[in-house]
Motif scaffolding. Structure first.
Motif, PDB file in Angstrom:
ATOM      1  N   ALA A 101       0.758  -1.377   0.048  1.00 56.88           N
ATOM      2  CA  ALA A 101       0.038   0.035  -0.151  1.00 56.88           C
ATOM      3  C   ALA A 101       0.919   1.296  -0.025  1.00 56.88           C
ATOM      4  CB  ALA A 101      -0.879  -0.022   1.376  1.00 56.88           C
ATOM      5  N   ILE A 102       1.963   1.212   0.725  1.00 58.36           N
ATOM      6  CA  ILE A 102       2.745   2.445   0.893  1.00 58.36           C
ATOM      7  C   ILE A 102       3.546   2.551  -0.367  1.00 58.36           C
ATOM      8  CG2 ILE A 102       4.952   3.165   1.952  1.00 58.36           C
ATOM      9  CD1 ILE A 102       2.801   3.813   3.810  1.00 58.36           C
ATOM     10  N   LYS A 103       4.022   1.544  -1.158  1.00 55.26           N
ATOM     11  CA  LYS A 103       4.716   1.879  -2.302  1.00 55.26           C
ATOM     12  C   LYS A 103       3.668   2.172  -3.292  1.00 55.26           C
ATOM     13  CE  LYS A 103       7.953  -2.137  -1.665  1.00 55.26           C
ATOM     14  NZ  LYS A 103       8.163  -3.539  -1.783  1.00 55.26           N
ATOM     15  N   SER A 104       2.519   1.822  -3.595  1.00 57.13           N
ATOM     16  CA  SER A 104       1.555   2.391  -4.558  1.00 57.13           C
ATOM     17  C   SER A 104       1.187   3.888  -4.103  1.00 57.13           C
ATOM     18  CB  SER A 104       0.440   1.522  -4.591  1.00 57.13           C
ATOM     19  OG  SER A 104       0.475   0.248  -4.903  1.00 57.13           O
ATOM     20  N   TYR A 105       1.220   4.020  -2.946  1.00 56.13           N
ATOM     21  CA  TYR A 105       0.780   5.786  -2.227  1.00 56.13           C
ATOM     22  C   TYR A 105       1.736   6.535  -2.913  1.00 56.13           C
ATOM     23  CZ  TYR A 105      -3.587   3.940   0.158  1.00 56.13           C
ATOM     24  OH  TYR A 105      -4.497   3.471   0.615  1.00 56.13           O
ATOM     25  N   GLN A 106       2.911   5.997  -2.546  1.00 54.05           N
ATOM     26  CA  GLN A 106       4.091   6.869  -2.885  1.00 54.05           C
ATOM     27  C   GLN A 106       4.198   7.013  -4.367  1.00 54.05           C
ATOM     28  OE1 GLN A 106       6.058   8.180  -0.261  1.00 54.05           O
ATOM     29  NE2 GLN A 106       6.705   9.683  -2.096  1.00 54.05           N
ATOM     30  N   LYS A 107       4.004   6.201  -5.148  1.00 55.14           N
ATOM     31  CA  LYS A 107       4.375   6.436  -6.690  1.00 55.14           C
ATOM     32  C   LYS A 107       2.959   7.350  -7.090  1.00 55.14           C
ATOM     33  CE  LYS A 107       6.294   1.930  -7.950  1.00 55.14           C
ATOM     34  NZ  LYS A 107       6.115   0.562  -8.413  1.00 55.14           N
ATOM     35  N   ALA A 108       1.777   7.197  -6.668  1.00 54.00           N
ATOM     36  CA  ALA A 108       0.836   8.139  -6.865  1.00 54.00           C
ATOM     37  C   ALA A 108       1.259   9.601  -6.196  1.00 54.00           C
ATOM     38  CB  ALA A 108      -0.297   7.733  -6.029  1.00 54.00           C
ATOM     39  N   LEU A 109       1.770   9.730  -5.286  1.00 57.75           N
ATOM     40  CA  LEU A 109       2.213  11.068  -4.576  1.00 57.75           C
ATOM     41  C   LEU A 109       3.083  11.744  -5.397  1.00 57.75           C
ATOM     42  CD1 LEU A 109       1.806  12.688  -2.229  1.00 57.75           C
ATOM     43  CD2 LEU A 109       3.670  11.561  -1.058  1.00 57.75           C
ATOM     44  N   ASP A 110       4.289  10.869  -5.898  1.00 54.82           N
ATOM     45  CA  ASP A 110       5.208  11.551  -6.804  1.00 54.82           C
ATOM     46  C   ASP A 110       4.588  12.238  -8.069  1.00 54.82           C
ATOM     47  OD1 ASP A 110       7.073  10.603  -4.965  1.00 54.82           O
ATOM     48  OD2 ASP A 110       7.891   8.974  -6.319  1.00 54.82           O
ATOM     49  N   ILE A 111       3.458  11.183  -8.624  1.00 57.48           N
ATOM     50  CA  ILE A 111       2.975  11.887  -9.707  1.00 57.48           C
ATOM     51  C   ILE A 111       2.020  13.094  -9.667  1.00 57.48           C
ATOM     52  CG2 ILE A 111       1.312  11.431 -11.790  1.00 57.48           C
ATOM     53  CD1 ILE A 111       2.199   8.637 -11.414  1.00 57.48           C
ATOM     54  N   ARG A 112       1.308  13.195  -8.275  1.00 58.30           N
ATOM     55  CA  ARG A 112       0.450  14.461  -8.062  1.00 58.30           C
ATOM     56  C   ARG A 112       1.326  15.687  -7.670  1.00 58.30           C
ATOM     57  NH1 ARG A 112      -4.355  12.805  -9.504  1.00 58.30           N
ATOM     58  NH2 ARG A 112      -5.227  10.973  -8.179  1.00 58.30           N
ATOM     59  N   PHE A 113       2.495  15.309  -7.398  1.00 55.51           N
ATOM     60  CA  PHE A 113       3.561  16.418  -7.097  1.00 55.51           C
ATOM     61  C   PHE A 113       3.619  17.139  -8.521  1.00 55.51           C
ATOM     62  CE2 PHE A 113       4.759  14.995  -2.860  1.00 55.51           C
ATOM     63  CZ  PHE A 113       4.686  16.343  -2.257  1.00 55.51           C
ATOM     64  N   LYS A 114       4.092  16.199  -9.474  1.00 53.97           N
ATOM     65  CA  LYS A 114       4.384  16.724 -10.742  1.00 53.97           C
ATOM     66  C   LYS A 114       3.204  17.504 -11.422  1.00 53.97           C
ATOM     67  CE  LYS A 114       7.686  12.984 -11.991  1.00 53.97           C
ATOM     68  NZ  LYS A 114       7.825  11.733 -12.933  1.00 53.97           N
TER      69      LYS A 114
END
Length: 650
Positions: A101-114
């Motif tokens: 869950a953390i890994k998926s959330y972190q990838k989503a977070l990186d894209i949301r920042f972009k």
């Protein structure tokens, strides 16, 4: 074209009707995919299937989440990719697979920042905080929850502020700061009551009951548990009911009302198994094990103990594992097996020490880092002092011999430094000004795009649905009342045809509004579809559409320019079909030095351009050309056809 429109309408409808059965929504979403919609709609459909399958089949949910992710990557759809990672993370969270869950959330977070999607970033901060909360890492949980709260407060989102404050209050409860937790929960309950947000109010009452329980006020705790249960049962909030039955069952356990406690916890376990909530299943299983230990029903206690403990170990739930090991030692004490008692007591102590040690190690590391920083600063100051002293000695020895030379060098250096610093300052100020202008432009464009999307959704969901209802009503009148009057029937048919055409016009408008810019390829596809439709509609008139070979398909227009070109072509073609009695209509797009040239020619009866009264159609074409600053010309003679020329500069 009709099938595409129906698929789009069904998609919008399926997203709104949350009250209907999930299986119907799932079937409608699969029907959308079967009709081969655009990639963006297909991504949304896959994403929704992932969401609706999460309580039906986690394998299917993950499968559709992966499909949404892969299609988003293949089409460079960053927003869809972020949403897919977010949805997959939610599925893993429900399965208590917290690492995934953390890994998926972190990838989503990186894209949301972009994407500079601050609200999306805040939502992911909240989800990451909840993972840390469930694994009893309260400092990390508080860190992420606070970051989410700041964003929602800045964006003035009171509902989300209330939800995050509830989470923070629960973190305070985990840190045993029950007064702080209660204060926050009471504030949030008042907000939720005023907003009539019954789901949030159900959660607030549950949290208040928990806080009073920890503060040993059982009477108030029971009162709020009952209020929360009443709301959850009224609105069928299954997830909240599962937690409430579990919590209230523990209160009844403390009051030695074992039968009622067993009944509530059993109902809680059934709901949590239905919801596939692994964390909740583990927690409730351990509660039931404790109840059966009190009832001296050791076989049942053992079954619930082992299932709860194994599940907690599978997702590394430290708080639940501590509870399981403690109850296991009690179980084996009843069984008079001291070796097993000692074994689980040692597991309990080791885990507790590990949790404590990690916190101590972290605090020691922070203190050590502060100490190291102070030492480094001291060393730097000492070195600077030594260097300064040596330089002073050198300057004293050479002052008389090199004074004049040094003065000249110093003055020259000073002048150069002042000039250089001024240049740097000017460059920095210029870049800052350019950056501010760019940010203002981007923010303005984002607001405009958001407004366009909102307007297009309103047009689609409201006006589109109303026009469809008008068509349906007319058809019902025709067939339901068996109208035989030819004039009435023809009138109804004209109204129905006009309404259908209006829907197509509305769809074209929405298509243009949803785009920041329109490529020549987009325009070509749109015109081709229109020509195909025209050919299918008319048997007497043949429509032809050609684009010059070698013309770059990635040429871009603004949404206004692209739509205006399309409307001019559409108006000219309709005129040739309706009024000119043309047998052949051709649309050609060629490239010229300044841009593109659009020719619409027909072999119809033509007209005298000097004598003809310019109606709405001709005036509309001229006005559209003026808006986009394009050259517009009509060439026509009686019985020699008509040619409409539109020259668009790039």
């Amino acid at each position: 074209m009709k099938k595409g429109l129906l698929a789009t309408l069904l998609f919008a409808f399926s997203l709104c009707c949350f009250s209907q059965d999930n299986s119907k929504i799932i079937d409608s979403l699969k029907h959308i995919i079967f009709n081969k919609p655009s990639d963006s709609i297909k991504i949304k459909a896959f994403s929704d299937l992932c969401w609706y399958y999460r309580n039906v089949s986690t394998d299917s949910a993950l499968n559709y989440g992966d499909k949404a992710l892969q299609l988003s990557k293949n089409t460079m759809n960053l927003s869809g990719e972020a949403q897919a990672y977010n949805d997959i993370g939610i599925i893993h969270y429900g399965l208590a697979d917290y690492d995934s869950a953390i890994k998926s959330y972190q990838k989503a977070l990186d894209i949301r920042f972009k994407l500079k999607d601050s609200l999306g970033v805040a939502a992911l901060y909240n989800k990451i905080g909840l993972v840390h909360q469930n694994t009893f890492k309260m400092d990390s949980a508080l860190f992420y929850a606070t970051k989410a709260l700041r964003v929602y407060e800045d964006k003035n989102r009171p509902r989300y502020v209330a939800l995050i404050k509830n989470n923070i209050a629960n973190i305070y409860k985990g840190l045993k700061q029950y007064d702080k937790a209660l204060h926050l929960h009471l504030d949030m309950a008042r907000v939720n009551e005023n907003n009539k947000d019954f789901l949030a109010l159900t959660k607030s009452y549950n949290n208040i009951a928990n806080a009073y329980l920890f503060l040993n006020d059982t009477v108030k705790s029971v009162d709020f548990y009952q209020k929360s249960i009443d709301l959850a049962e009224t609105y069928n909030y299954k997830r909240e009911l599962a937690a409430l039955y579990n919590n209230y069952g523990n209160v009844l356990l403390g009051q030695k009302q074992y039968d009622k406690a067993v009944d509530l916890n059993t109902r809680s376990l059934k709901l949590r198994e239905e919801l596939k909530d692994n964390f909740g299943v583990s927690s409730t299983s351990l509660h039931l094990a404790g109840l059966y230990l009190n009832l001296k029903d050791l076989p049942k206690a053992k079954g619930y103990l082992y299932s709860g403990m194994r599940l907690a170990e599978s997702f590394d739930g430290n708080e639940l594992k501590l509870d399981a090991y403690d109850k296991m030692s009690s179980y084996y004490a009843y069984q008079l097996k001291p070796d097993s008692v000692i074994y689980y007591k040692e597991l309990f102590k080791a885990l507790k020490d590990t949790i404590f040690s990690k916190q101590v190690i972290k605090e020691v590391a922070e203190v050590q880092e502060k100490y190291n920083t102070a030492e480094r600063e001291k060393k730097i100051l000492s070195q600077r002092a030594d260097i300064a002293e040596k330089e002073l000695d050198i300057n004293k020895k050479n002052t008389q011999l090199l004074g004049l030379v040094l003065a000249i060098i110093l003055l020259s250096s000073l002048a150069y430094l002042i000039y250089y610093q001024q240049q740097l300052k000017n460059k920095r100020l210029k870049k800052e000004s350019e950056l501010k202008e760019a940010l203002v432009k981007i923010e303005t464009q984002n607001r405009l795009q958001e407004q366009r999307l909102n307007i297009s959704r309103d047009l689609h969901d409201n006006i589109g649905a109303q026009l469809t209802f008008v068509i349906s009503s007319i058809e019902n009148l025709q067939y339901g009342f068996k109208i035989k009057d030819y004039k009435v029937t023809e009138k109804l048919k004209r109204i129905s045809d006009f309404t259908r055409e209006t829907i197509h016009e509305l769809r074209d408008t929405i298509w243009a509004m949803n785009k920041n810019d329109i490529t020549l390829e987009d325009l070509q596809i749109r015109i081709s579809n229109f020509v195909k439709k025209a050919n299918a509609y008319s048997e007497k008139t043949k429509f032809e559409f050609r684009v010059e070979e070698g013309l770059k398909s990635d040429i871009k227009f603004s949404s206004v320019t692209g739509m205006s070109i399309y409307r001019v072509i559409q108006e000219a073609t309709n005129n040739a079909f309706k009024y000119a009695e043309a047998k052949k209509v051709s649309v050609k797009i060629n490239q010229v030095s300044t841009g593109i040239l659009v020719n619409i020619e027909d072999d119809g009866k033509g007209f005298d351009t000097e004598l003809v009264i310019k109606g709405n159609g001709l005036n509309n074409m001229r006005k559209r050309a003026e808006i986009i600053e394009a050259d517009f010309k009509i060439e026509s003679e009686a019985n020699k056809g008509t040619r409409v020329i539109l020259a668009v500069s790039l």
